[in-house]
Scaffold this motif. Structure first.
Motif, PDB file in Angstrom:
ATOM      1  N   UNK A   1       0.862  -1.185   0.000  1.00 12.21           N
ATOM      2  CA  UNK A   1       0.000   0.000   0.000  1.00 12.21           C
ATOM      3  C   UNK A   1       0.895   1.230   0.000  1.00 12.21           C
ATOM      4  N   UNK A   2       0.638   2.125  -0.950  1.00  6.34           N
ATOM      5  CA  UNK A   2       1.482   3.318  -1.083  1.00  6.34           C
ATOM      6  C   UNK A   2       0.632   4.533  -1.417  1.00  6.34           C
ATOM      7  N   UNK A   3       1.179   5.677  -1.097  1.00  5.80           N
ATOM      8  CA  UNK A   3       0.515   6.969  -1.324  1.00  5.80           C
ATOM      9  C   UNK A   3       1.338   7.751  -2.344  1.00  5.80           C
ATOM     10  N   UNK A   4       0.706   8.151  -3.437  1.00  7.01           N
ATOM     11  CA  UNK A   4       1.384   8.889  -4.505  1.00  7.01           C
ATOM     12  C   UNK A   4       0.975  10.352  -4.419  1.00  7.01           C
ATOM     13  N   UNK A   5       1.940  11.232  -4.184  1.00  8.69           N
ATOM     14  CA  UNK A   5       1.666  12.668  -4.109  1.00  8.69           C
ATOM     15  C   UNK A   5       1.879  13.276  -5.487  1.00  8.69           C
ATOM     16  N   UNK A   6       0.821  13.739  -6.104  1.00  3.71           N
ATOM     17  CA  UNK A   6       0.917  14.406  -7.404  1.00  3.71           C
ATOM     18  C   UNK A   6       1.085  15.896  -7.151  1.00  3.71           C
ATOM     19  N   UNK A   7       2.298  16.358  -7.259  1.00  6.65           N
ATOM     20  CA  UNK A   7       2.629  17.749  -6.939  1.00  6.65           C
ATOM     21  C   UNK A   7       2.739  18.546  -8.234  1.00  6.65           C
ATOM     22  N   UNK A   8       1.608  18.832  -8.827  1.00 11.12           N
ATOM     23  CA  UNK A   8       1.604  19.562 -10.081  1.00 11.12           C
ATOM     24  C   UNK A   8       0.295  19.369 -10.817  1.00 11.12           C
ATOM     25  N   UNK A   9       0.262  19.789 -12.046  1.00 10.64           N
ATOM     26  CA  UNK A   9      -0.933  19.729 -12.883  1.00 10.64           C
ATOM     27  C   UNK A   9      -0.764  18.622 -13.907  1.00 10.64           C
ATOM     28  N   UNK A  10      -1.746  17.726 -13.969  1.00  9.51           N
ATOM     29  CA  UNK A  10      -1.739  16.657 -14.959  1.00  9.51           C
ATOM     30  C   UNK A  10      -2.451  17.153 -16.210  1.00  9.51           C
ATOM     31  N   UNK A  11      -1.757  17.111 -17.333  1.00 10.18           N
ATOM     32  CA  UNK A  11      -2.370  17.523 -18.591  1.00 10.18           C
ATOM     33  C   UNK A  11      -2.791  16.333 -19.415  1.00 10.18           C
TER      34      UNK A  11
END
Length: 230
Positions: free
Chosen positions: A163-173
């Motif tokens: 189990x892992x947590x992914x931090x999306x630090x930005x804008x996904x285009x």
């Protein structure tokens, strides 16, 4: 769901909850490409069905579209003055960010424990790490999601579940492939707006899934520092 469970895929089943046109679709395509039967879940069944047909055709894979409501909304909006936030709106934000994840995890963990393997990847953002003025609704929900991920990672590690947590630090285009197709159609060049390519980010989710158990990552930060909320 019975159709998904009866799939004869040699790799297994990948379920992506809250699929939209960018990151969710790219993650689904990546796992389909790797030989998994894929279930994509969200509220808009019409859009999901189009994604499923597209991915199944491109990757020669089984892709199922399933309508589900995890209290997800399109956008948080904001910033908001704290005194103007209604209690029901705050509760809805907590449901969007964490309660839906709680329900989904409870559904799949028993089977993973029984098999002694499985992967659950939660998606957070920069607001998971630091409070932001005017975004208390978003931040509290994302803090809760991160806490849930950390607790489950410790509880189920010895049982074979990653189990892992992914931090999306930005804008996904949009994906670069989609941008190139649009550019050809409009006879223009691919824009450099600084947004992250969802196909590239999807590689990170795949990397986490195939990590050896002796070196499991429980949290990873992916993104562009130019888009940090803090």
């Amino acid at each position: 769901m019975r159709n998904v469970s009866s799939s004869n895929s040699s790799r297994g089943i990948a379920a992506i909850v809250g699929v939209g046109p960018n990151l969710g679709r790219s993650i689904a395509r990546k796992f389909a490409h790797e030989g998994y039967t894929v279930a994509i879940l969200a509220r808009d069944l019409g859009r999901l069905s189009r994604f499923a047909d597209e991915i199944a055709r491109e990757e020669k894979a089984q892709v199922f579209a399933i309508r589900i409501d995890c209290s997800e909304t399109q956008s948080y909006g904001g910033p908001f003055n704290f005194s103007d936030i209604r209690l029901d709106s705050f509760q809805k934000s907590l449901a969007v960010a964490s309660i839906g994840a709680f329900h989904c995890a409870q559904q799949v963990l028993p089977g993973m424990v029984e098999r002694g393997k499985g992967t659950i990847l939660f998606t957070g953002c920069a607001a998971s790490l630091s409070g932001v003025a005017g975004f208390s609704e978003l931040c509290c929900g994302k803090f809760a999601l991160r806490g849930l991920s950390q607790c489950l990672a410790k509880e189920f590690h010895q049982l074979g579940v990653h189990i892992a947590h992914v931090i999306i630090d930005g804008v996904i285009g949009a994906s670069r492939a989609s941008q190139r197709l649009l550019a050809r159609e409009q006879h223009c060049s691919v824009g450099g707006d600084g947004a992250m390519d969802p196909d590239s980010v999807a590689q990170t989710y795949w990397y986490l899934h195939i990590q050896p158990r002796a070196a499991w990552t429980q949290e990873i930060d992916v993104g562009s520092s130019s888009f940090r909320l803090v």
